[in-house]
Design a protein around this motif. Sequence first.
Motif, PDB file in Angstrom:
ATOM      1  N   UNK A 105       4.344   5.172 -46.514  1.00  0.00           N
ATOM      2  CA  UNK A 105       5.219   3.551 -46.716  1.00  0.00           C
ATOM      3  C   UNK A 105       3.818   2.788 -46.207  1.00  0.00           C
ATOM      4  N   UNK A 106       3.322   3.021 -45.067  1.00  0.00           N
ATOM      5  CA  UNK A 106       2.776   2.290 -44.427  1.00  0.00           C
ATOM      6  C   UNK A 106       1.271   1.647 -45.209  1.00  0.00           C
ATOM      7  N   UNK A 107       1.037   2.826 -45.609  1.00  0.00           N
ATOM      8  CA  UNK A 107      -0.498   2.245 -46.813  1.00  0.00           C
ATOM      9  C   UNK A 107      -0.223   2.442 -48.025  1.00  0.00           C
ATOM     10  N   UNK A 119      -1.834  -4.731 -50.936  1.00  0.00           N
ATOM     11  CA  UNK A 119      -1.808  -5.635 -51.235  1.00  0.00           C
ATOM     12  C   UNK A 119      -2.107  -7.084 -49.954  1.00  0.00           C
ATOM     13  N   UNK A 120      -3.136  -7.697 -49.622  1.00  0.00           N
ATOM     14  CA  UNK A 120      -3.118  -8.835 -48.597  1.00  0.00           C
ATOM     15  C   UNK A 120      -1.729  -9.493 -48.738  1.00  0.00           C
ATOM     16  N   UNK A 121      -2.328 -10.410 -47.632  1.00  0.00           N
ATOM     17  CA  UNK A 121      -0.910 -11.561 -47.457  1.00  0.00           C
ATOM     18  C   UNK A 121      -1.490 -12.286 -48.936  1.00  0.00           C
TER      19      UNK A 121
END
Length: 436
Positions: A242-244, A249-251
């Motif tokens: 889930x982390x990956x 997507x970046x901020x």
Amino acid sequence: MQGNRGGRPDQHNHGPTRQPPNLQHDRRPPGTDSNGQHADGGEQPSPNAGLTIDLTNFKKPGEKTYTQRSRLFVGNLPAGTSEEEVEKLFSKYGKPSEIFINKDRGFGFIRLETKTLADIAKAELDDTMFRGRQIRVRFATHGASLAVKNLPQFISNELLEEAFSMFGPIERAIVIVDDRGRPTGKGIVEFANKPSARKALDRCADGAFLLTSFPRPVTVEPMEQMDEDEGLPERLVSKNPQYHKEREQPPRFAQPGSFEYEYAMRWKALMEMEKQQFEQVDRNIKEAQEKLEQEMEAARHEHQVILMRQDLLRRQEELRRMEEAHNQEVQKRKQLELRQEEERRRRDEELRAHTEELLRRQQGAGANFAEKREQDMRMHMGGQGLPMNRTSLGGNPAPGGAPNMAANEGAGANAGGLPLPFPRPGPPVDYKRRRF
């Protein structure tokens, strides 16, 4: 406060480091760099090597020592680490009062003398290498800490500590204020042990604990422990699938008209509605509080009137009882005076009657004595054949022409020539045998 640390596997700091206050460098042995590391790349020395701390400067006057706030958690310890090794690791920060090591799970707890020394130890030893492992040093959870809410406006730290000291010894009591120093109605009470905190929690939950004359009780809850100093570093984030997925997507800002933008705005609307609901709940609570305060003031006024009326009735009843007792006392005094007057009158009458009786007896006794004496004298004179001279007995005198034979006879025998009251008697008479 950050001090010298041992080198990390991924980086080494060979530049100048900022030393905490009251830290003094001793003379380093030859062949060491600025961080105290050996230049030959041999075994790393202890991070405490070459540093000393003046412990007297880290204790405030009147500060409580060895409290729960100076208790540190030490994690990621190598297997088989002993208490002596941990004590030696923290020896620069004073003598600890508590050391507990779980050798199987690789963690432990240590309690230093003051919170300041614990802060320094945490800053210097956290993320340092110890026997080939990077240890973690954090403040231990305070299990005897309580959060107090609905505090009245005029509660101070001292009064809060005094109020909760009835449940057990207290290490710290703080009234939380805003940036302007105004009370927020919240506070923190830290007990020295968990049984005291549990006792305070149960007693305040079962009853209404009031701190001032305002009848609004305080609420007590277990303190929610939070770490606001370090937060969550990247190295501690769990690297699961889930982390990956989340990190793909970046901020960014969502583009209007896109799928992300539509649902992001819906989320914003939901959060705005939540905010409005909370604000409405706060307004309702404030209105209810104001209404309750008004009702309380009216009820307090009515209660005071009732108390004054009851006090007035009680005073009237006491006055009535005092008047009755006074009247009874007056009646008793009057009756006592009447009895004393009757007793005095009776004694006077008895005394008067007794006096009259004595007088009558004295008069009767005198007359009887004179009559009896005269009778006895007559009887005695008659027994001798002699006439009785009434002059000598106090009777009528003899006539002037009658010769006084007794007087003449007495004159011849009396050397003075005075008449005797009686003629010369015959033989002497024993008068002792006669009773008058």
